[in-house]
Design a protein around this motif. Structure first.
Motif, PDB file in Angstrom:
ATOM      1  N   SER A 157       0.775  -1.240   0.041  1.00 49.45           N
ATOM      2  CA  SER A 157       0.017   0.030   0.013  1.00 49.45           C
ATOM      3  C   SER A 157       0.866   1.216  -0.154  1.00 49.45           C
ATOM      4  O   SER A 157       0.272   2.156   0.027  1.00 49.45           O
ATOM      5  CB  SER A 157      -0.873   0.056   1.324  1.00 49.45           C
ATOM      6  N   GLY A 158       2.079   1.153   0.064  1.00 45.63           N
ATOM      7  CA  GLY A 158       2.903   2.386  -0.122  1.00 45.63           C
ATOM      8  C   GLY A 158       3.265   3.079   1.402  1.00 45.63           C
ATOM      9  O   GLY A 158       3.464   4.254   1.294  1.00 45.63           O
ATOM     10  N   SER A 210       4.210   2.541  -3.840  1.00 46.49           N
ATOM     11  CA  SER A 210       3.576   1.477  -4.439  1.00 46.49           C
ATOM     12  C   SER A 210       3.740   1.421  -6.019  1.00 46.49           C
ATOM     13  O   SER A 210       3.334   0.467  -6.539  1.00 46.49           O
ATOM     14  CB  SER A 210       2.003   1.465  -4.159  1.00 46.49           C
ATOM     15  N   ILE A 257      -3.297  -3.193  -6.064  1.00 47.98           N
ATOM     16  CA  ILE A 257      -3.241  -2.310  -4.874  1.00 47.98           C
ATOM     17  C   ILE A 257      -3.905  -0.995  -4.786  1.00 47.98           C
ATOM     18  O   ILE A 257      -4.273  -0.624  -3.756  1.00 47.98           O
ATOM     19  CB  ILE A 257      -1.670  -1.872  -5.482  1.00 47.98           C
ATOM     20  N   LYS A 258      -4.443  -0.642  -5.920  1.00 51.96           N
ATOM     21  CA  LYS A 258      -5.325   0.675  -5.734  1.00 51.96           C
ATOM     22  C   LYS A 258      -6.615   0.188  -5.208  1.00 51.96           C
ATOM     23  O   LYS A 258      -7.412   0.910  -4.516  1.00 51.96           O
ATOM     24  CB  LYS A 258      -5.533   1.251  -7.234  1.00 51.96           C
ATOM     25  N   THR A 316      -4.104   1.476   0.861  1.00 46.11           N
ATOM     26  CA  THR A 316      -3.594   2.234  -0.316  1.00 46.11           C
ATOM     27  C   THR A 316      -4.448   3.766  -0.301  1.00 46.11           C
ATOM     28  O   THR A 316      -4.168   4.878  -0.315  1.00 46.11           O
ATOM     29  CB  THR A 316      -3.700   1.597  -1.617  1.00 46.11           C
ATOM     30  N   ASP A 321      -3.104   7.342   0.519  1.00 45.21           N
ATOM     31  CA  ASP A 321      -3.167   8.522  -0.567  1.00 45.21           C
ATOM     32  C   ASP A 321      -3.694   9.473   0.110  1.00 45.21           C
ATOM     33  O   ASP A 321      -3.200  10.558  -0.306  1.00 45.21           O
ATOM     34  CB  ASP A 321      -3.605   7.931  -2.023  1.00 45.21           C
TER      35      ASP A 321
END
Length: 170
Positions: free
Chosen positions: A128-129, A134, A145-146, A151, A155
């Motif tokens: 998920s960054g 990501s 992932i999105k 995530t 974001d």
């Protein structure tokens, strides 16, 4: 560090929501507390609301401490409003609390909820960054992932904290 701290804040929101609600649900079932509460005059919605309020009491410090640490120690800028950070945090906490409740309502042992929570959270930690972008993953993995809830929260939090995004722009 500016990029990392909002991700760590979101990781804490996810872990608090999922693990605390999921384990509480299974523990209450194992101790037969849910059956006793169902026989009491307390409504089920009041019990869930009490659990939700208890978790939300920890949300403020859980978000504020890492952000303040970033500001005071690393001079991290916070470009968004505190209100927008609070709304994103609250929505994330509600989302992950609901996921924790869903997972906790499906299993009957502490071992099972532990395994299920790890199965749900570890891929989000990696993909998920939170710790690294990501976008470094291959393009075929990007739709998955999105779709991960962490995530979206990461974001949104980075958008508000680092870019000063409004809630409508997230």
């Amino acid at each position: 560090v500016d990029w990392l701290i909002p991700g760590i804040v979101c990781l804490g929101i996810m872990n608090n929501g999922m693990w605390s609600i999921g384990f509480m649900t299974v523990q209450a079932r194992l101790r037969r507390l849910l059956k006793r509460l169902a026989a009491s005059p307390m409504k089920k919605s009041e019990f869930l609301l009490a659990q939700l309020i208890a978790r939300l009491l920890f949300l403020g410090p859980e978000v504020a401490v890492p952000l303040l640490f970033g500001v005071l120690v690393f001079r991290m800028p916070i470009n968004g409003s505190i209100a927008n950070i609070a709304v994103v945090s609250l929505l994330g906490a509600l989302m992950f609390g609901a996921v924790g409740l869903l997972l906790g309502s499906r299993v009957r042992t502490l071992e099972a909820i532990s395994g299920l929570m790890n199965l749900a959270t570890v891929p989000m930690w990696v993909l998920s960054g939170v710790f690294f972008s990501s976008s470094n993953f291959p393009s075929f993995a990007q739709p998955l992932i999105k779709a991960l809830p962490l995530t979206a929260l990461v974001d949104a939090m980075r958008g508000v904290v680092l870019e000063g995004a409004s809630l409508g722009a997230i």
